[in-house]
Scaffold this motif. Structure first.
Motif, mmCIF file in Angstrom:
data_model
loop_
_atom_site.group_PDB
_atom_site.id
_atom_site.type_symbol
_atom_site.label_atom_id
_atom_site.label_comp_id
_atom_site.label_asym_id
_atom_site.label_seq_id
_atom_site.Cartn_x
_atom_site.Cartn_y
_atom_site.Cartn_z
ATOM 1 N N ALA A 78 0.815 -1.218 0.000
ATOM 2 C CA ALA A 78 0.000 0.000 0.000
ATOM 3 C C ALA A 78 0.845 1.262 0.000
ATOM 4 O O ALA A 78 0.587 2.195 -0.770
ATOM 5 C CB ALA A 78 -0.953 -0.010 1.200
ATOM 6 N N ALA A 79 1.859 1.333 0.864
ATOM 7 C CA ALA A 79 2.651 2.562 0.965
ATOM 8 C C ALA A 79 3.455 2.822 -0.300
ATOM 9 O O ALA A 79 3.527 3.960 -0.781
ATOM 10 C CB ALA A 79 3.570 2.491 2.180
ATOM 11 N N ALA A 80 4.073 1.782 -0.851
ATOM 12 C CA ALA A 80 4.870 1.960 -2.063
ATOM 13 C C ALA A 80 3.993 2.390 -3.229
ATOM 14 O O ALA A 80 4.371 3.270 -4.027
ATOM 15 C CB ALA A 80 5.609 0.666 -2.394
ATOM 16 N N VAL A 86 0.214 8.173 5.369
ATOM 17 C CA VAL A 86 -0.157 7.482 6.600
ATOM 18 C C VAL A 86 -0.619 6.086 6.216
ATOM 19 O O VAL A 86 -1.436 5.932 5.292
ATOM 20 C CB VAL A 86 -1.271 8.220 7.368
ATOM 21 N N SER A 87 -0.094 5.059 6.911
ATOM 22 C CA SER A 87 -0.507 3.680 6.665
ATOM 23 C C SER A 87 -1.025 3.050 7.951
ATOM 24 O O SER A 87 -0.801 3.571 9.053
ATOM 25 C CB SER A 87 0.659 2.860 6.107
ATOM 26 N N TYR A 88 -1.677 1.893 7.803
ATOM 27 C CA TYR A 88 -2.166 1.139 8.962
ATOM 28 C C TYR A 88 -1.845 -0.333 8.749
ATOM 29 O O TYR A 88 -2.117 -0.892 7.676
ATOM 30 C CB TYR A 88 -3.672 1.326 9.139
ATOM 31 N N ASP A 89 -1.242 -0.974 9.769
ATOM 32 C CA ASP A 89 -0.752 -2.344 9.627
ATOM 33 C C ASP A 89 -1.583 -3.384 10.374
ATOM 34 O O ASP A 89 -1.135 -4.509 10.571
ATOM 35 C CB ASP A 89 0.702 -2.430 10.069
ATOM 36 N N GLY A 90 -2.782 -3.017 10.823
ATOM 37 C CA GLY A 90 -3.619 -3.938 11.560
ATOM 38 C C GLY A 90 -3.600 -3.715 13.053
ATOM 39 O O GLY A 90 -4.482 -4.199 13.780
ATOM 40 N N SER A 91 -2.608 -2.967 13.519
ATOM 41 C CA SER A 91 -2.535 -2.662 14.955
ATOM 42 C C SER A 91 -2.128 -1.224 15.225
ATOM 43 O O SER A 91 -2.519 -0.661 16.257
ATOM 44 C CB SER A 91 -1.545 -3.603 15.655
ATOM 45 N N VAL A 137 12.286 4.422 4.027
ATOM 46 C CA VAL A 137 11.103 5.210 4.382
ATOM 47 C C VAL A 137 9.846 4.381 4.152
ATOM 48 O O VAL A 137 8.946 4.336 5.000
ATOM 49 C CB VAL A 137 11.057 6.520 3.582
ATOM 50 N N ILE A 138 9.757 3.739 3.004
ATOM 51 C CA ILE A 138 8.594 2.892 2.721
ATOM 52 C C ILE A 138 8.491 1.765 3.743
ATOM 53 O O ILE A 138 7.386 1.388 4.171
ATOM 54 C CB ILE A 138 8.676 2.330 1.295
#
Length: 507
Positions: A49-51, A71-76, A96-97
């Motif tokens: 997603a971030a890349a 901004v990303s979200y990883d499940g937690s 960074v990614i």
């Protein structure tokens, strides 16, 4: 929420420390053009997603070069990386990614129209609400943002930025509804103006577009994963499939259950911003079903119909004047030549050492191609005219390079009114066309003739019979003064209407 070290850096203004002369030069060279808005991107359910978001933002770089964030979200946990500068300055680095894990992300490229260029204003903005984290990326400008901000502060809100986007976070937070989407829609019902929003929670990707559809937002798909972004060119760069435009007033939600659509506003006649076609969108984008490149060519062809004079070559003012010049050349039969060469590698804050060099400073960005114009009657094609200072220098540069005659044509009508929806234009007193006659403008820029695309001609180039004053198809307020929404903040000030700075008002 992860707060990386760089988010604790000083809030740096890129103009800080420049001499008055350097500031004047920067305003001179860069204030005589339309300024980009912002670009948004979001993806749900993709392991990279971030890349992918970084690549999408790279394609949207033309919409804002002051700052970028993801901004990303990883499940937690939520993770944030925000920087001043270009996308490639930060998000091309693998490390960074890697600090942005997760299969959901939203991103933003910024040109500030409200709030200063400081790190705490870089989007996406993030807040921990009662129901969980919320990140918001916003393209547009709220015309009641300052009014809402004052009300929120009076009621105890503590603002962490000086942007109107933060108002949306507070409005969501104070809603008494039980479900998140209902709280989100509550917030949208309180705001006015132009917005295309891409938001992220720990479960959802949400897109929203203002009821008039002033700012663009499109839906795409990559490997079965939904994408929301400002332009189709951001889909093309990652090989995603375009699905459709998000409709004006539509709120669309993606989560583990699929797609959910809400239409909380009464139907209104759409009024998309005409400047997406004139200047903002990339030529290879499709906006509301129309190729931006083909529309700009049509503007140029219409110019040739309306105001042609005997000439030898058609010369675009690069880069935004190129498609219109192609259209002008094709319709008139006059050869197209690159009579001006643009240097794409000039830094924005380049400091001029002397007044004499300052006065010829436009040559840092544009150089004459003498072989194409010497001894010839030329017509210069540009997208628009704001202050006229750069146009004057380009005309002089053409004459210095030996042009026999220099005629100037603008592929849009005269800009007569300021904008309050995300375009950074001067107050009306700073707009050349608002304060001078056509002949006075011609004398100021030093051209042999000057003409603008007519309002009806602009509409005809868009496939319309002309402009219907009772029901204009586009937001053309900069030309006509017919603003498509309430201007609450402007009606509550005694000053000349202007693009509001929340920083100035809040300090």
């Amino acid at each position: 929420m992860r707060h990386p070290d760089q988010d604790a850096q000083l809030d740096l203004d890129p103009k800080a420390g420049l001499s008055p002369a350097a500031l004047e030069l920067q305003d001179d060279l860069e204030g005589d053009t339309l300024r980009e808005e912002c670009g948004v991107f979001g993806i749900y359910g993709h392991p990279d997603a971030a890349a992918i978001t970084a690549l999408g933002l790279h394609a949207l770089q033309h919409r804002g070069q002051e700052a970028a964030g993801i901004v990303s979200y990883d499940g937690s946990r939520f993770h944030s990386e925000r920087r001043l500068g270009l996308v490639g300055d930060t998000f091309s680095r693998r490390e960074v990614i890697d600090r942005l894990p997760g299969n959901m992300a939203v991103g933003h490229v910024r040109y500030s129209t409200t709030g200063a260029t400081i790190l705490r204003n870089v989007q996406p903005l993030f807040a921990e609400l009662n129901a969980g984290g919320l990140a918001v990326a916003h393209n547009g400008n709220l015309t009641n943002g300052l009014t809402l901000r004052r009300e929120l502060v009076r009621n105890g809100a503590m603002m962490q930025s000086t942007t109107d986007t933060e108002v949306i976070l507070h409005l969501v937070a104070r809603s008494r509804r039980s479900r998140f989407i209902e709280r989100y829609i509550d917030a949208l019902r309180e705001i006015e103006g132009a917005y295309a929003l891409v938001s992220l929670t720990n479960k959802k990707l949400v897109g929203a577009r203002d009821p008039r559809g002033i700012r663009p937002l499109v839906l795409g798909e990559l490997d079965g994963c939904p994408i929301l972004t400002s332009e189709t060119c951001a889909l093309d760069i990652i090989g995603a499939r375009f699905i459709r435009d998000i409709e004006p007033g539509e709120v669309i939600v993606f989560d583990e259950n699929g797609q959910d659509i809400h239409k909380p506003f009464p139907p209104m006649a759409p009024r998309p911003c005409i400047f997406e076609y004139i200047y903002f969108s990339r030529p290879d984008s499709i906006v509301h079903g129309r190729s931006v490149y083909e529309v700009r060519k049509a503007f140029g062809a219409q110019l040739a119909r309306e105001s042609h004079v005997p000439i030898d070559v058609v010369v675009p003012v690069p880069d935004s004047g190129v498609p219109a010049a192609v259209g002008y050349s094709q319709h008139s039969g006059v050869p197209f030549e690159l009579g001006i060469i643009r240097n794409h590698y000039v830094g924005r804050t380049f400091i001029q050492p002397t007044q004499a060099i300052r006065e010829s400073g436009v040559r840092m960005k544009h150089s004459a191609n003498r072989a194409a114009i010497e001894g010839k009657r030329i017509i210069l094609i540009d997208d628009s005219l704001v202050r006229g200072t750069t146009s004057k220098k380009i005309v002089r540069m053409m004459r210095d390079a030996g042009a026999k005659e220099v005629h100037f044509r603008l592929a849009s009508p005269p800009i007569l009114y300021p904008d309050y929806y995300g375009i950074d234009l001067p107050d009306r007193g700073g707009l050349l066309a608002a304060t001078h006659s056509l002949e006075e403008m011609r004398e100021i820029i030093g051209a042999d003739s000057l003409a603008f695309l007519s309002i009806d001609g602009m509409y005809r180039a868009m496939g319309e019979p002309g402009r219907d004053p009772a029901n204009p198809k586009f937001s053309d307020h900069c030309f006509t003064g017919a603003y498509p929404t309430h201007l609450t903040d402007q009606t509550q000030t005694e000053q000349q209407p202007r693009q509001l700075s929340l920083l100035a008002e809040a300090s």
